[in-house]
Design a protein around this motif. Sequence first.
Motif, PDB file in Angstrom:
ATOM      1  N   THR A 123       7.864 -14.753   0.641  1.00  0.00           N
ATOM      2  CA  THR A 123       6.702 -13.877   0.806  1.00  0.00           C
ATOM      3  C   THR A 123       6.415 -13.573   2.273  1.00  0.00           C
ATOM      4  O   THR A 123       6.011 -12.458   2.609  1.00  0.00           O
ATOM      5  CB  THR A 123       5.451 -14.461   0.125  1.00  0.00           C
ATOM      6  N   CYS A 142       2.428  -6.726  -1.215  1.00  0.00           N
ATOM      7  CA  CYS A 142       3.182  -5.648  -1.871  1.00  0.00           C
ATOM      8  C   CYS A 142       2.302  -4.551  -2.480  1.00  0.00           C
ATOM      9  O   CYS A 142       2.819  -3.535  -2.941  1.00  0.00           O
ATOM     10  CB  CYS A 142       4.088  -6.233  -2.954  1.00  0.00           C
ATOM     11  N   CYS A 181      -2.748  -7.120  -3.919  1.00  0.00           N
ATOM     12  CA  CYS A 181      -1.913  -8.032  -3.141  1.00  0.00           C
ATOM     13  C   CYS A 181      -1.712  -7.477  -1.727  1.00  0.00           C
ATOM     14  O   CYS A 181      -1.251  -6.346  -1.570  1.00  0.00           O
ATOM     15  CB  CYS A 181      -0.555  -8.219  -3.824  1.00  0.00           C
ATOM     16  N   HIS A 214      -1.680  -6.568 -10.182  1.00  0.00           N
ATOM     17  CA  HIS A 214      -1.550  -7.546 -11.269  1.00  0.00           C
ATOM     18  C   HIS A 214      -1.566  -8.945 -10.668  1.00  0.00           C
ATOM     19  O   HIS A 214      -0.559  -9.418 -10.129  1.00  0.00           O
ATOM     20  CB  HIS A 214      -0.272  -7.298 -12.062  1.00  0.00           C
ATOM     21  N   CYS A 236       0.238 -13.055  -7.025  1.00  0.00           N
ATOM     22  CA  CYS A 236       0.682 -11.709  -7.388  1.00  0.00           C
ATOM     23  C   CYS A 236       1.854 -11.829  -8.349  1.00  0.00           C
ATOM     24  O   CYS A 236       2.834 -12.525  -8.051  1.00  0.00           O
ATOM     25  CB  CYS A 236       1.094 -10.956  -6.125  1.00  0.00           C
ATOM     26  N   THR A 237       1.767 -11.156  -9.482  1.00  0.00           N
ATOM     27  CA  THR A 237       2.843 -11.256 -10.473  1.00  0.00           C
ATOM     28  C   THR A 237       4.087 -10.469 -10.062  1.00  0.00           C
ATOM     29  O   THR A 237       5.153 -10.670 -10.621  1.00  0.00           O
ATOM     30  CB  THR A 237       2.364 -10.744 -11.842  1.00  0.00           C
ATOM     31  N   GLU A 238       3.954  -9.604  -9.054  1.00  0.00           N
ATOM     32  CA  GLU A 238       5.093  -8.800  -8.600  1.00  0.00           C
ATOM     33  C   GLU A 238       5.919  -9.539  -7.549  1.00  0.00           C
ATOM     34  O   GLU A 238       7.122  -9.730  -7.705  1.00  0.00           O
ATOM     35  CB  GLU A 238       4.597  -7.465  -8.037  1.00  0.00           C
ATOM     36  N   CYS A 239       5.273  -9.982  -6.452  1.00  0.00           N
ATOM     37  CA  CYS A 239       6.027 -10.589  -5.350  1.00  0.00           C
ATOM     38  C   CYS A 239       5.855 -12.093  -5.250  1.00  0.00           C
ATOM     39  O   CYS A 239       6.555 -12.755  -4.482  1.00  0.00           O
ATOM     40  CB  CYS A 239       5.655  -9.938  -4.021  1.00  0.00           C
ATOM     41  N   CYS A 258       0.480  -4.740  -5.206  1.00  0.00           N
ATOM     42  CA  CYS A 258       0.349  -4.835  -6.660  1.00  0.00           C
ATOM     43  C   CYS A 258      -1.071  -5.252  -7.047  1.00  0.00           C
ATOM     44  O   CYS A 258      -1.730  -6.009  -6.331  1.00  0.00           O
ATOM     45  CB  CYS A 258       1.364  -5.841  -7.201  1.00  0.00           C
TER      46      CYS A 258
END
Length: 300
Positions: A228, A12, A9, A16, A38-41, A14
Amino acid sequence: MNKLTINVCPVCGCTHLERVMTCTDSYASGERFDLYRCTECGFVFTQDAPVEAEIGRYYETPDYISHSDTRKGAMNAIYHRVRQYMLGSKARLVMRYARCTGGRLLDIGTGTGYFAQAMDGRGWKVEAVEKNPQARAFAKEHFGLDVQPESALNEFAPGSFDVITLWHVMEHLEHLNETWVRLGELLTPNGALVVAVPNCSSTDAKRYGADWAAYDVPRHLWHFTPATIRRLAEKHGFVMAGCHPMPFDAFYVSMLTEKQKGNSNSFLKGMAVGFSAWLSAWGSKERSSSMIYVFRKKQG
């Protein structure tokens, strides 16, 4: 075709990432492209788009209005009428945040040069940059503007500009983080960075899903939400000074979406959806189809 495959990403860091939908290029090719998140942000982007050196052919259509300035059809006629109103609105917003009535302004991705010309006419010292040679030629012929190619961004001295504007440009730029670094270098310490982008968490985006015209794959690489883009800005030492809805975008994007879906009476259907989305944004401006964000450098 060489593809831009993203494994990390850009906001961030990440790794994932998950596929969320598949969209169709309704302008140039009819090809389909996946959007990942992105599964984080929660940042959304177009996966496996053509790299910068090869994406030019996806802009080579007379319907791509920011480059061709076409007035063909009802959609583009409306676009031009609204643009005339918005030029004044944008100019007033820029001068409000610049805290002055004149200064040094850089317009990145100026297209056919309307905003640059509007600010030049208000007494600003304007530099404009545009990748597309046909759009640069239009700006020269119609406004007498010497619009520079994209490479000029590397030639300006640090701290050259009081205001930098990107009107629906950030979503196109392959080198996202590098761009933000350069913007920080070019802006004066108290300068204003003005960024307008579509909002993929808007009411109309949720209504249309993968058909939403503002996904505009593969030309739009990045699909921002208020959260974001704020996180990306903070990553590069900026703070948000203000955010403003673009009220007319819901109407235009909805009409364009209905047209691309092949619906009869696309004008009326798009107007109805656009009006509903516009009303929704009254309750929360962060539901607006597109947003204007103003950033400043962090002090101290």
